[in-house]
Design a protein around this motif. Sequence first.
Motif, PDB file in Angstrom:
ATOM      1  N   CYS A  72       6.975 -34.805 -52.931  1.00  0.00           N
ATOM      2  CA  CYS A  72       8.164 -34.853 -53.780  1.00  0.00           C
ATOM      3  C   CYS A  72       8.371 -33.640 -54.678  1.00  0.00           C
ATOM      4  O   CYS A  72       9.413 -33.541 -55.332  1.00  0.00           O
ATOM      5  N   SER A  97      11.542 -40.637 -58.364  1.00  0.00           N
ATOM      6  CA  SER A  97      10.214 -40.982 -57.878  1.00  0.00           C
ATOM      7  C   SER A  97       9.712 -42.194 -58.656  1.00  0.00           C
ATOM      8  O   SER A  97       9.676 -42.175 -59.895  1.00  0.00           O
ATOM      9  N   SER A 138       3.959 -32.634 -56.501  1.00  0.00           N
ATOM     10  CA  SER A 138       3.592 -33.517 -55.397  1.00  0.00           C
ATOM     11  C   SER A 138       3.844 -32.825 -54.065  1.00  0.00           C
ATOM     12  O   SER A 138       4.902 -32.229 -53.869  1.00  0.00           O
ATOM     13  N   ASP A 166      12.705 -31.968 -61.430  1.00  0.00           N
ATOM     14  CA  ASP A 166      11.492 -32.767 -61.579  1.00  0.00           C
ATOM     15  C   ASP A 166      11.272 -33.054 -63.055  1.00  0.00           C
ATOM     16  O   ASP A 166      11.888 -32.422 -63.925  1.00  0.00           O
ATOM     17  N   CYS A 180       9.504 -44.127 -53.433  1.00  0.00           N
ATOM     18  CA  CYS A 180       8.164 -43.560 -53.306  1.00  0.00           C
ATOM     19  C   CYS A 180       7.903 -43.336 -51.821  1.00  0.00           C
ATOM     20  O   CYS A 180       7.588 -44.289 -51.094  1.00  0.00           O
ATOM     21  N   ARG A 201       0.921 -44.256 -57.615  1.00  0.00           N
ATOM     22  CA  ARG A 201       0.289 -42.961 -57.401  1.00  0.00           C
ATOM     23  C   ARG A 201      -0.977 -43.118 -56.557  1.00  0.00           C
ATOM     24  O   ARG A 201      -1.489 -44.223 -56.345  1.00  0.00           O
ATOM     25  N   PHE A 233      12.585 -35.830 -59.174  1.00  0.00           N
ATOM     26  CA  PHE A 233      11.396 -35.870 -58.332  1.00  0.00           C
ATOM     27  C   PHE A 233      10.125 -35.734 -59.171  1.00  0.00           C
ATOM     28  O   PHE A 233      10.156 -35.216 -60.288  1.00  0.00           O
ATOM     29  N   LYS A 234       9.011 -36.174 -58.586  1.00  0.00           N
ATOM     30  CA  LYS A 234       7.703 -35.999 -59.231  1.00  0.00           C
ATOM     31  C   LYS A 234       7.219 -34.573 -59.029  1.00  0.00           C
ATOM     32  O   LYS A 234       7.110 -34.091 -57.904  1.00  0.00           O
TER      33      LYS A 234
END
Length: 326
Positions: free
Chosen positions: A108, A11, A105, A155, A45, A20, A101-102
Amino acid sequence: MGDVRPRVAVSSCLLGEPVRFNGGHSRDRFLTGALSEHVDWVPICPEMEIGLGTPRETIRLERSAGGLRLMTRSSRVDLTDRMTALAESRAAGLDVDGYVFKAKSPSCGLHGIPIHAAGAGTPDAGGARVDADRRNRGLFAGIVVGAHPLLAAEDEGRLRDTVLREAFVERIFAVARLRELLSGGWRARDLVAFHAAHKMQLLAHAPEIYRGLGRLVAEVGSRPRDVLAAEYGHAFRTALAARASVGRNANVLEHCLGMVGGHLGRIRRADVLEVIGAYRARLVALNVPVTLLRHHARGEGVAYVSDQTYFQPYPDDLGLRNHIAA
């Protein structure tokens, strides 16, 4: 096996890119520091790729009669189809050894993403309710991981756990070595050498799969290369996805000592056994017996042991294997 650089999707915000919803980023120190020296990042993203821009309105997953929907919180724009199309396209062309991954989210996140009940009229009319079940993935992440079930995916929040970080890093480097082998004009002896070098690493994760891989390698001259490569790759990734245990690590260390011990003499052999026993009893970190055995294998010229990827599955300066197992 030579130096390899894993290709890792990530991400974009975790690398410090200001993408973001609030125009900021979520730079992760481990990813942009120690790990960045050894991997090639593939920043993604999904929100930016579907045209949301930044700063932007927050989004969330909602449950509706037609299934889960990805909605903007206030303006009530349904982003589900756009995000789904992007995820399917990205998944179809994904050629990476891992993905970070973030966390948290709605697009994500990999774990614990809440699903909201859609409000009537205005977004929060009557007070939006969050489902008690938080075992949900973000829409984008769910599609990507569903298409690549053996992909090493975590993540950034979970990578702060030393055990999970070590497991993830080990997997991406092992898969990168496999990719490097199979992407070239490999010969039968190359696959045999690759399998031999990974023996101890595979035994620490999945002994039964290792034995099955051995049977595949034995057929390397009699089966179509592409079919055998696909089967070997699938089984190899499956083995590395299994968690290595203290018991299997200790068994591997004792097995390696059996090949080195004849060169050491009674006292040095007893010293190594004592350290392996301390690891098995969860008194020292894995790095202690690993470093000791690697030192003896190199010093005594036992190349089969010292060349095992088990003893250096990733660059030493990443500082892993230093925790004591719980």
